[in-house]
Design a protein around this motif. Structure first.
Motif, PDB file in Angstrom:
ATOM      1  N   TRP A  62       2.232  -6.094 -10.223  1.00 38.01           N
ATOM      2  CA  TRP A  62       0.945  -6.516  -9.641  1.00 38.01           C
ATOM      3  C   TRP A  62       1.153  -7.686  -8.678  1.00 38.01           C
ATOM      4  N   ALA A  63       2.064  -8.585  -9.035  1.00 35.01           N
ATOM      5  CA  ALA A  63       2.352  -9.726  -8.157  1.00 35.01           C
ATOM      6  C   ALA A  63       2.899  -9.242  -6.808  1.00 35.01           C
ATOM      7  N   LEU A  64       3.726  -8.185  -6.833  1.00 34.26           N
ATOM      8  CA  LEU A  64       4.251  -7.638  -5.586  1.00 34.26           C
ATOM      9  C   LEU A  64       3.115  -7.020  -4.768  1.00 34.26           C
ATOM     10  N   LEU A  65       2.172  -6.364  -5.451  1.00 34.51           N
ATOM     11  CA  LEU A  65       1.010  -5.815  -4.754  1.00 34.51           C
ATOM     12  C   LEU A  65       0.215  -6.928  -4.067  1.00 34.51           C
ATOM     13  N   GLU A  66       0.031  -8.035  -4.764  1.00 31.59           N
ATOM     14  CA  GLU A  66      -0.733  -9.139  -4.187  1.00 31.59           C
ATOM     15  C   GLU A  66      -0.001  -9.760  -3.005  1.00 31.59           C
ATOM     16  N   GLU A  67       1.328  -9.844  -3.107  1.00 27.84           N
ATOM     17  CA  GLU A  67       2.105 -10.365  -1.982  1.00 27.84           C
ATOM     18  C   GLU A  67       1.974  -9.451  -0.766  1.00 27.84           C
ATOM     19  N   ALA A  68       2.046  -8.140  -1.015  1.00 31.81           N
ATOM     20  CA  ALA A  68       1.895  -7.180   0.080  1.00 31.81           C
ATOM     21  C   ALA A  68       0.493  -7.254   0.678  1.00 31.81           C
ATOM     22  N   GLU A  69      -0.488  -7.467  -0.161  1.00 35.99           N
ATOM     23  CA  GLU A  69      -1.864  -7.533   0.338  1.00 35.99           C
ATOM     24  C   GLU A  69      -2.066  -8.711   1.272  1.00 35.99           C
ATOM     25  N   ARG A  70      -1.411  -9.818   0.978  1.00 36.30           N
ATOM     26  CA  ARG A  70      -1.552 -10.980   1.849  1.00 36.30           C
ATOM     27  C   ARG A  70      -1.021 -10.698   3.259  1.00 36.30           C
ATOM     28  N   LYS A  71      -0.040  -9.808   3.347  1.00 38.64           N
ATOM     29  CA  LYS A  71       0.540  -9.501   4.656  1.00 38.64           C
ATOM     30  C   LYS A  71      -0.170  -8.345   5.351  1.00 38.64           C
ATOM     31  N   PRO A 104       2.398   5.789 -22.131  1.00 40.08           N
ATOM     32  CA  PRO A 104       1.849   5.630 -20.778  1.00 40.08           C
ATOM     33  C   PRO A 104       2.965   5.474 -19.739  1.00 40.08           C
ATOM     34  N   ASP A 105       2.691   5.926 -18.550  1.00 46.08           N
ATOM     35  CA  ASP A 105       3.661   5.852 -17.451  1.00 46.08           C
ATOM     36  C   ASP A 105       3.422   4.571 -16.649  1.00 46.08           C
ATOM     37  N   LEU A 106       3.786   3.436 -17.249  1.00 43.95           N
ATOM     38  CA  LEU A 106       3.573   2.161 -16.561  1.00 43.95           C
ATOM     39  C   LEU A 106       4.532   1.965 -15.395  1.00 43.95           C
ATOM     40  N   GLY A 107       5.637   2.699 -15.400  1.00 44.90           N
ATOM     41  CA  GLY A 107       6.576   2.595 -14.282  1.00 44.90           C
ATOM     42  C   GLY A 107       5.950   3.011 -12.964  1.00 44.90           C
ATOM     43  N   HIS A 108       4.892   3.832 -13.042  1.00 46.06           N
ATOM     44  CA  HIS A 108       4.250   4.281 -11.805  1.00 46.06           C
ATOM     45  C   HIS A 108       3.587   3.121 -11.070  1.00 46.06           C
ATOM     46  N   LEU A 109       3.194   2.084 -11.813  1.00 43.95           N
ATOM     47  CA  LEU A 109       2.643   0.904 -11.150  1.00 43.95           C
ATOM     48  C   LEU A 109       3.702   0.281 -10.249  1.00 43.95           C
ATOM     49  N   GLY A 110       4.953   0.335 -10.676  1.00 49.66           N
ATOM     50  CA  GLY A 110       6.050  -0.147  -9.843  1.00 49.66           C
ATOM     51  C   GLY A 110       6.208   0.685  -8.583  1.00 49.66           C
ATOM     52  N   ALA A 111       5.998   1.998  -8.712  1.00 49.23           N
ATOM     53  CA  ALA A 111       6.077   2.868  -7.531  1.00 49.23           C
ATOM     54  C   ALA A 111       4.948   2.551  -6.561  1.00 49.23           C
ATOM     55  N   LEU A 112       3.753   2.261  -7.093  1.00 46.94           N
ATOM     56  CA  LEU A 112       2.637   1.871  -6.231  1.00 46.94           C
ATOM     57  C   LEU A 112       2.967   0.577  -5.493  1.00 46.94           C
ATOM     58  N   ALA A 113       3.512  -0.385  -6.233  1.00 47.80           N
ATOM     59  CA  ALA A 113       3.857  -1.670  -5.620  1.00 47.80           C
ATOM     60  C   ALA A 113       4.932  -1.509  -4.557  1.00 47.80           C
ATOM     61  N   ALA A 114       5.940  -0.688  -4.848  1.00 43.86           N
ATOM     62  CA  ALA A 114       7.020  -0.470  -3.889  1.00 43.86           C
ATOM     63  C   ALA A 114       6.507   0.201  -2.623  1.00 43.86           C
ATOM     64  N   ALA A 115       5.610   1.188  -2.798  1.00 48.74           N
ATOM     65  CA  ALA A 115       5.038   1.870  -1.631  1.00 48.74           C
ATOM     66  C   ALA A 115       4.215   0.905  -0.795  1.00 48.74           C
ATOM     67  N   ALA A 116       3.400   0.084  -1.472  1.00 47.64           N
ATOM     68  CA  ALA A 116       2.561  -0.869  -0.741  1.00 47.64           C
ATOM     69  C   ALA A 116       3.410  -1.905  -0.013  1.00 47.64           C
ATOM     70  N   ALA A 117       4.435  -2.429  -0.691  1.00 48.15           N
ATOM     71  CA  ALA A 117       5.292  -3.436  -0.074  1.00 48.15           C
ATOM     72  C   ALA A 117       6.070  -2.858   1.103  1.00 48.15           C
ATOM     73  N   THR A 118       6.534  -1.624   0.952  1.00 54.16           N
ATOM     74  CA  THR A 118       7.250  -0.961   2.043  1.00 54.16           C
ATOM     75  C   THR A 118       6.351  -0.822   3.264  1.00 54.16           C
ATOM     76  N   ARG A 119       5.133  -0.366   3.043  1.00 49.84           N
ATOM     77  CA  ARG A 119       4.218  -0.176   4.161  1.00 49.84           C
ATOM     78  C   ARG A 119       3.790  -1.497   4.777  1.00 49.84           C
TER      79      ARG A 119
END
Length: 418
Positions: A62-71, A104-119
C-alpha cells in the motif's frame, strides 16, 4: 487515497435522468464517483483485515501505491479502479473473514502496486510469487518468468516487447481493454458456465474482436451518439465469454466498469453494450440509494425470461430493456433493418411490467420517483411511433405471453398484474 465512503446526495434531476436511461453528464459523473469511492473503501477494508494490518507486507504494498500516486495519480487510479481489481478485493475480503476457507491471495496487492509504480515511473523493488509460472500486472499484462520461484520486480521489469511478456489487448477507439489475461476478470473458476470467461485468445481472436468492436461502436455513434460516448466512459474492460455462454452478455457487480460478452456481429454487440451498461449504472445507484426493500423471492413475470424474477431482477431487466427500446427507436430513424420491430417488442415488454414496478408496496420514495421517471421515458416514445400497427401487435403478443405464463404459474399470477 481516502478511507471512507463519500456521502452521496442524488439530486432529483440526476435521479430522473438516470431513470430515463438517457446518458447525461451528471449521471455519468455520479456513477463513476460512486464506483471510485466504493472501491477505495473496499481496498482499505482488505488492508485492515490482512495479517499484520497496516504494519504487515500488505502495508508495504500500500505504501508503494501511495508513493506512485504522489507522482502519477491517474495511473494509480486506473490500476485500483480497474474492474478485475474489484473482483479480487471482494473475494480476498471474504476469504480473510473465513479462516476455514481458501487462503486469500494477498500477493495480488503487490502486483497492483508493481503495476501502478511501473506506470507512474517510480523506482521500486518488490518480490512477488508467480502462480503456475505466470504473474499478472493489472492493466499491463502478464509476465512468464523463465524460472520458477519468487520474482524480484523493479521499474524496468515490464517490457511489452519482451517475448516473456503478454500485453493486455486494447480495443480500437479508446482505452477499453479486451481482458483475457487477468485471473480476476470474472468471479473465478467456480462461476457458472453461463458467465465463465474464455481462455486466452489467439491473435486471430483479438483481431476478430477488434473488427466486431469497431463495427459496434460505429453503429452506436451513427444511431445514438450519446450512448456511444457513455459506453466508452463507463466501460473499462470487456471480458470474452467462454463457449458455454447462454447469453450475449453479463455484468458482475464486483467488476464495476466491465462486462462479459461473447463474440458476435456488430449489430448484436452494439445492443449488448447498451443493455449491459445500464445494469452497471443501476448497480452503482443502488449502492448509495435504496430503491426498494423487497427480498430476493422470485415471483414476478418478466416478458424477456421464462423463470420468475425477484423485484430487483425485474427492475434491472425493465431498465435495460427501456434503454434498448430507445436505442432501436433511434436506429429505426436511420433505416436499420428490423429496428422498428425490435423497438416495438421491447417497448411493449417494458410497458407491460412498469405498472407492477410502480405499484409495488416495497418501493421507497426514491424508488417510486425512479420508476415514475422510467414510465415517463416509456410514454415519451409515443413521439415517434413505428409505422403501421407494429406497436399494437407487439402489445397483443406480450399480453398473450403474460396469460400463458400465468397459466403455467397460477400461484404467481397476481404478481404478473399491475
Amino acid at each position: 487515497m481516502t478511507d471512507s465512503l463519500t456521502p452521496f446526495t442524488v439530486p432529483t434531476r440526476t435521479l430522473r435522468a438516470l431513470a430515463s436511461t438517457e446518458p447525461s453528464a451528471e449521471g455519468t459523473r455520479l456513477v463513476r464517483d460512486i464506483r471510485r469511492s466504493k472501491r477505495l473503501v473496499l481496498l482499505r477494508a482488505v488492508l485492515d483485515a490482512a495479517p499484520g494490518g497496516r504494519a504487515g507486507e500488505a502495508a508495504d504494498h500500500w505504501a508503494l501505491l501511495e508513493e506512485a500516486e504522489r507522482k502519477d495519480p491517474g495511473a494509480v487510479r486506473d490500476v485500483l479502479h480497474y474492474p478485475a481489481t474489484g473482483v479480487w478485493a471482494e473475494e480476498t475480503l471474504r476469504r480473510l473473514h473465513d479462516p476455514a476457507g481458501p487462503a486469500p491471495d494477498l500477493g495480488h496487492l503487490g502486483a497492483l502496486a508493481a503495476a501502478a509504480a511501473t506506470r507512474a515511473g517510480v523506482a521500486f523493488a518488490t518480490t512477488l510469487r508467480p502462480t503456475h509460472g505466470r504473474l499478472v500486472l493489472p492493466t499491463l499484462g502478464l509476465l512468464r518468468p523463465p524460472r520458477p520461484g519468487p520474482l524480484i520486480l523493479t521499474e524496468d521489469s515490464w517490457d511489452p516487447d519482451d517475448p516473456a511478456a503478454l500485453p493486455l489487448h486494447t480495443l480500437p477507439g479508446g482505452a477499453t481493454a479486451l481482458d483475457d489475461l487477468d485471473p480476476y476478470r470474472a468471479a473465478g473458476p467456480a462461476h457458472p458456465a453461463a458467465v465463465r470467461p474464455a481462455r486466452r485468445l489467439t491473435p486471430k481472436g483479438h483481431k476478430r474482436w477488434d473488427t466486431q468492436w469497431s463495427g459496434a461502436l460505429t453503429l452506436l455513434q451513427r444511431y445514438d451518439t450519446l450512448r456511444a460516448g457513455e459506453t466508452v466512459q463507463l466501460l473499462r474492460s470487456v471480458v470474452p465469454l467462454g463457449g458455454g455462454a447462454r447469453s450475449n452478455g453479463a455484468t458482475l457487480p464486483a467488476a464495476a466498469g466491465s462486462l462479459l460478452a461473447r463474440a458476435q456481429a456488430p449489430p448484436a454487440l452494439a445492443a449488448t453494450l447498451v443493455h449491459e451498461v445500464q445494469h452497471g449504472k443501476l448497480t452503482a445507484l443502488a449502492d448509495v440509494l435504496t430503491l426498494h426493500t423487497a427480498d430476493r423471492t422470485p415471483c414476478h413475470w418478466a416478458p424477456w425470461r421464462t423463470d420468475p424474477r425477484p423485484l430487483d431482477g425485474l427492475l434491472h431487466g425493465a431498465y435495460a430493456h427501456l434503454a434498448l427500446a430507445g436505442y432501436w427507436q433511434r436506429a429505426a430513424l436511420y433505416g436499420a433493418r428490423g429496428a422498428w420491430a425490435q423497438h416495438a417488442r421491447l417497448r411493449a415488454q417494458v410497458a407491460a411490467v412498469l405498472p407492477v414496478l410502480r405499484e409495488h408496496p416495497r418501493l421507497t420514495s426514491a424508488g417510486r420517483e425512479f420508476t415514475d421517471a422510467m414510465d415517463a421515458a416509456e410514454r415519451a416514445m409515443d413521439d415517434l411511433v413505428p409505422p403501421g400497427d407494429q406497436h399494437a401487435t407487439a402489445r397483443r403478443t406480450v399480453e398473450r405471453e403474460r396469460r400463458a405464463w400465468c397459466a403455467a404459474h397460477p400461484e404467481l399470477a397476481p404478481f404478473a398484474q399491475g
